[in-house]
Design a protein around this motif. Structure first.
Motif, PDB file in Angstrom:
ATOM      1  N   ASN A 127       0.787  -1.075   0.132  1.00 30.86           N
ATOM      2  CA  ASN A 127      -0.565   0.271  -0.176  1.00 30.86           C
ATOM      3  C   ASN A 127       0.925   1.341   0.277  1.00 30.86           C
ATOM      4  OD1 ASN A 127      -1.840  -1.667  -0.025  1.00 30.86           O
ATOM      5  ND2 ASN A 127      -2.488  -1.373   2.491  1.00 30.86           N
ATOM      6  N   LEU A 128       1.838   1.359   0.737  1.00 29.49           N
ATOM      7  CA  LEU A 128       3.026   2.106   0.253  1.00 29.49           C
ATOM      8  C   LEU A 128       3.191   2.269  -0.864  1.00 29.49           C
ATOM      9  CD1 LEU A 128       4.285   4.493   2.658  1.00 29.49           C
ATOM     10  CD2 LEU A 128       6.290   2.486   2.585  1.00 29.49           C
ATOM     11  N   LEU A 129       3.939   1.466  -1.466  1.00 30.57           N
ATOM     12  CA  LEU A 129       4.801   1.657  -2.148  1.00 30.57           C
ATOM     13  C   LEU A 129       3.819   1.775  -3.996  1.00 30.57           C
ATOM     14  CD1 LEU A 129       7.521  -0.848  -1.294  1.00 30.57           C
ATOM     15  CD2 LEU A 129       7.426   1.734  -1.257  1.00 30.57           C
ATOM     16  N   SER A 130       2.597   1.717  -3.387  1.00 31.71           N
ATOM     17  CA  SER A 130       1.646   1.272  -4.311  1.00 31.71           C
ATOM     18  C   SER A 130       0.472   1.490  -4.146  1.00 31.71           C
ATOM     19  CB  SER A 130       1.936  -0.042  -5.310  1.00 31.71           C
ATOM     20  OG  SER A 130       1.054  -0.365  -7.044  1.00 31.71           O
ATOM     21  N   PRO A 131       0.002   2.689  -4.173  1.00 30.21           N
ATOM     22  CA  PRO A 131      -0.983   3.771  -3.870  1.00 30.21           C
ATOM     23  C   PRO A 131      -2.601   3.572  -4.397  1.00 30.21           C
ATOM     24  CG  PRO A 131      -0.040   5.570  -3.564  1.00 30.21           C
ATOM     25  CD  PRO A 131       0.949   4.335  -4.123  1.00 30.21           C
ATOM     26  N   GLU A 132      -1.892   2.986  -6.185  1.00 31.72           N
ATOM     27  CA  GLU A 132      -2.833   3.202  -6.811  1.00 31.72           C
ATOM     28  C   GLU A 132      -2.649   1.705  -7.496  1.00 31.72           C
ATOM     29  OE1 GLU A 132       1.110   3.303  -8.185  1.00 31.72           O
ATOM     30  OE2 GLU A 132       0.240   5.100  -7.444  1.00 31.72           O
ATOM     31  N   ILE A 133      -4.152   1.328  -7.870  1.00 31.18           N
ATOM     32  CA  ILE A 133      -3.946   0.219  -7.911  1.00 31.18           C
ATOM     33  C   ILE A 133      -3.358  -0.610  -9.384  1.00 31.18           C
ATOM     34  CG2 ILE A 133      -5.817  -1.822  -8.932  1.00 31.18           C
ATOM     35  CD1 ILE A 133      -8.077   0.031  -7.673  1.00 31.18           C
ATOM     36  N   ARG A 134      -2.578  -1.821  -9.070  1.00 31.21           N
ATOM     37  CA  ARG A 134      -1.909  -2.167 -10.130  1.00 31.21           C
ATOM     38  C   ARG A 134      -2.201  -4.007  -9.570  1.00 31.21           C
ATOM     39  NH1 ARG A 134       4.364   1.632  -9.687  1.00 31.21           N
ATOM     40  NH2 ARG A 134       3.138   2.729 -10.501  1.00 31.21           N
ATOM     41  N   ILE A 135      -1.538  -4.385 -11.439  1.00 32.63           N
ATOM     42  CA  ILE A 135      -2.342  -5.640 -10.774  1.00 32.63           C
ATOM     43  C   ILE A 135      -0.646  -6.361  -9.762  1.00 32.63           C
ATOM     44  CG2 ILE A 135      -1.029  -6.396 -12.912  1.00 32.63           C
ATOM     45  CD1 ILE A 135      -4.098  -8.031 -12.107  1.00 32.63           C
ATOM     46  N   HIS A 136       0.392  -5.881  -9.835  1.00 28.82           N
ATOM     47  CA  HIS A 136       1.157  -6.574  -9.646  1.00 28.82           C
ATOM     48  C   HIS A 136       0.773  -6.829  -7.520  1.00 28.82           C
ATOM     49  CE1 HIS A 136       3.069  -8.430 -13.156  1.00 28.82           C
ATOM     50  NE2 HIS A 136       3.414  -6.652 -13.618  1.00 28.82           N
ATOM     51  N   ALA A 137       0.925  -5.265  -7.382  1.00 28.83           N
ATOM     52  CA  ALA A 137       0.349  -5.210  -6.499  1.00 28.83           C
ATOM     53  C   ALA A 137      -0.707  -6.113  -6.016  1.00 28.83           C
ATOM     54  CB  ALA A 137       0.295  -3.408  -5.582  1.00 28.83           C
ATOM     55  N   LYS A 138      -1.789  -6.497  -6.704  1.00 29.98           N
ATOM     56  CA  LYS A 138      -2.834  -7.061  -6.028  1.00 29.98           C
ATOM     57  C   LYS A 138      -2.854  -9.214  -6.099  1.00 29.98           C
ATOM     58  CE  LYS A 138      -7.512  -9.099  -8.255  1.00 29.98           C
ATOM     59  NZ  LYS A 138      -7.149 -10.091  -7.213  1.00 29.98           N
ATOM     60  N   TYR A 139      -1.474  -8.655  -7.076  1.00 28.90           N
ATOM     61  CA  TYR A 139      -0.659 -10.596  -7.156  1.00 28.90           C
ATOM     62  C   TYR A 139      -0.106 -10.869  -5.500  1.00 28.90           C
ATOM     63  CZ  TYR A 139      -1.701 -11.543 -11.917  1.00 28.90           C
ATOM     64  OH  TYR A 139      -2.465 -10.959 -13.171  1.00 28.90           O
ATOM     65  N   ALA A 140       0.779 -10.026  -5.424  1.00 23.55           N
ATOM     66  CA  ALA A 140       1.660  -9.803  -3.862  1.00 23.55           C
ATOM     67  C   ALA A 140       0.694  -9.624  -2.855  1.00 23.55           C
ATOM     68  CB  ALA A 140       2.538  -8.514  -3.739  1.00 23.55           C
ATOM     69  N   LYS A 141      -0.697  -8.680  -2.597  1.00 16.96           N
ATOM     70  CA  LYS A 141      -1.500  -8.783  -1.448  1.00 16.96           C
ATOM     71  C   LYS A 141      -2.085 -10.569  -1.411  1.00 16.96           C
ATOM     72  CE  LYS A 141      -3.191  -5.089   0.085  1.00 16.96           C
ATOM     73  NZ  LYS A 141      -3.785  -3.616  -0.626  1.00 16.96           N
ATOM     74  N   ASP A 142      -2.856 -10.674  -2.588  1.00 13.50           N
ATOM     75  CA  ASP A 142      -3.682 -12.244  -2.833  1.00 13.50           C
ATOM     76  C   ASP A 142      -2.403 -13.553  -2.441  1.00 13.50           C
ATOM     77  OD1 ASP A 142      -5.533 -10.477  -3.840  1.00 13.50           O
ATOM     78  OD2 ASP A 142      -5.266 -11.469  -5.664  1.00 13.50           O
ATOM     79  N   ILE A 143      -1.566 -13.530  -3.028  1.00 16.44           N
ATOM     80  CA  ILE A 143      -0.177 -14.038  -2.330  1.00 16.44           C
ATOM     81  C   ILE A 143       0.039 -14.513  -1.479  1.00 16.44           C
ATOM     82  CG2 ILE A 143       1.938 -15.008  -2.958  1.00 16.44           C
ATOM     83  CD1 ILE A 143       1.546 -13.915  -6.132  1.00 16.44           C
ATOM     84  N   ALA A 144       0.417 -13.673  -0.944  1.00 12.83           N
ATOM     85  CA  ALA A 144       0.554 -13.383   1.198  1.00 12.83           C
ATOM     86  C   ALA A 144      -1.030 -13.723   1.889  1.00 12.83           C
ATOM     87  CB  ALA A 144       0.351 -11.377   1.176  1.00 12.83           C
ATOM     88  N   ALA A 145      -1.866 -13.043   1.040  1.00  9.66           N
ATOM     89  CA  ALA A 145      -3.324 -13.560   2.329  1.00  9.66           C
ATOM     90  C   ALA A 145      -2.873 -15.224   1.600  1.00  9.66           C
ATOM     91  CB  ALA A 145      -4.356 -12.807   1.574  1.00  9.66           C
ATOM     92  N   GLY A 146      -3.257 -15.976   0.087  1.00  6.40           N
ATOM     93  CA  GLY A 146      -3.091 -17.312   0.105  1.00  6.40           C
ATOM     94  C   GLY A 146      -2.063 -17.557   1.357  1.00  6.40           C
ATOM     95  N   ALA A 147      -0.861 -17.267   1.804  1.00  2.50           N
ATOM     96  CA  ALA A 147       0.039 -17.970   2.891  1.00  2.50           C
ATOM     97  C   ALA A 147      -0.641 -18.305   4.012  1.00  2.50           C
ATOM     98  CB  ALA A 147       1.193 -17.512   2.780  1.00  2.50           C
ATOM     99  N   VAL A 148      -1.289 -17.018   4.289  1.00  2.00           N
ATOM    100  CA  VAL A 148      -2.124 -17.187   5.924  1.00  2.00           C
ATOM    101  C   VAL A 148      -3.405 -18.047   5.760  1.00  2.00           C
ATOM    102  CG1 VAL A 148      -4.224 -16.158   7.309  1.00  2.00           C
ATOM    103  CG2 VAL A 148      -2.187 -14.781   6.212  1.00  2.00           C
ATOM    104  N   LEU A 149      -3.806 -18.527   4.371  1.00  7.42           N
ATOM    105  CA  LEU A 149      -4.524 -19.656   4.127  1.00  7.42           C
ATOM    106  C   LEU A 149      -4.910 -20.973   4.526  1.00  7.42           C
ATOM    107  CD1 LEU A 149      -8.138 -20.164   3.249  1.00  7.42           C
ATOM    108  CD2 LEU A 149      -7.860 -19.603   1.029  1.00  7.42           C
ATOM    109  N   VAL A 150      -3.488 -20.550   3.351  1.00  3.53           N
ATOM    110  CA  VAL A 150      -2.664 -22.453   3.490  1.00  3.53           C
ATOM    111  C   VAL A 150      -2.137 -22.744   5.027  1.00  3.53           C
ATOM    112  CG1 VAL A 150      -0.774 -23.346   2.862  1.00  3.53           C
ATOM    113  CG2 VAL A 150      -2.113 -22.023   1.259  1.00  3.53           C
TER     114      VAL A 150
END
Length: 135
Positions: A91-114
């Motif tokens: 969020n700090l480095l990419s305040p605007e919506i970017r697909i790579h930022a979304k991927y990073a956040k989704d992957i991190a959330a996926g790690a928690v889910l696993v």
């Protein structure tokens, strides 16, 4: 410190590196407290952990079962803290919506889910036979 990015001067960064071990623990505890207050999922995981502890005492878990539960608590809570940290940095480095930022956040959330999913599976393996034995 409460300062981020351009707000933090070089002097502050150097001071952070030279702080004592006790200060390092204080900062870590402060981070955990902030995450616990702000992150809904961390509250859910913490509540789940407390319920498991209560149920563990009621069902009189063996020492090895407590060890497994404690390791799982650490993995899930730790994963959630890493996820929160990654989300904040993204969020700090990419305040605007970017697909790579979304991927990073989704992957991190996926790690928690696993971690949470397999902790729940292992919890079922430990607790279900004990609950069934009550009836």
């Amino acid at each position: 410190y409460g300062l981020v990015g351009s707000e933090m001067c070089i002097r502050d960064r150097v001071k952070m590196k030279s702080d004592s071990l006790i200060s390092s623990f204080k900062y870590a505890i402060e981070g955990i407290k902030k995450a616990c207050k702000a992150e809904r999922n961390l509250k859910v995981h913490t509540l789940s952990m407390l319920l498991v502890v209560i149920l563990g005492f009621i069902l009189k878990l063996a020492v090895w079962e407590w060890v497994v539960c404690i390791v799982l608590f650490a993995l899930v809570i730790g994963a959630e803290l890493f996820n929160t940290s990654i989300e904040e940095v993204v969020n700090l480095l990419s305040p605007e919506i970017r697909i790579h930022a979304k991927y990073a956040k989704d992957i991190a959330a996926g790690a928690v889910l696993v971690n949470a999913f397999f902790a729940a599976v292992i919890g079922c393996i430990i607790f279900i036979p004990k609950i069934i034995a009550l009836f």
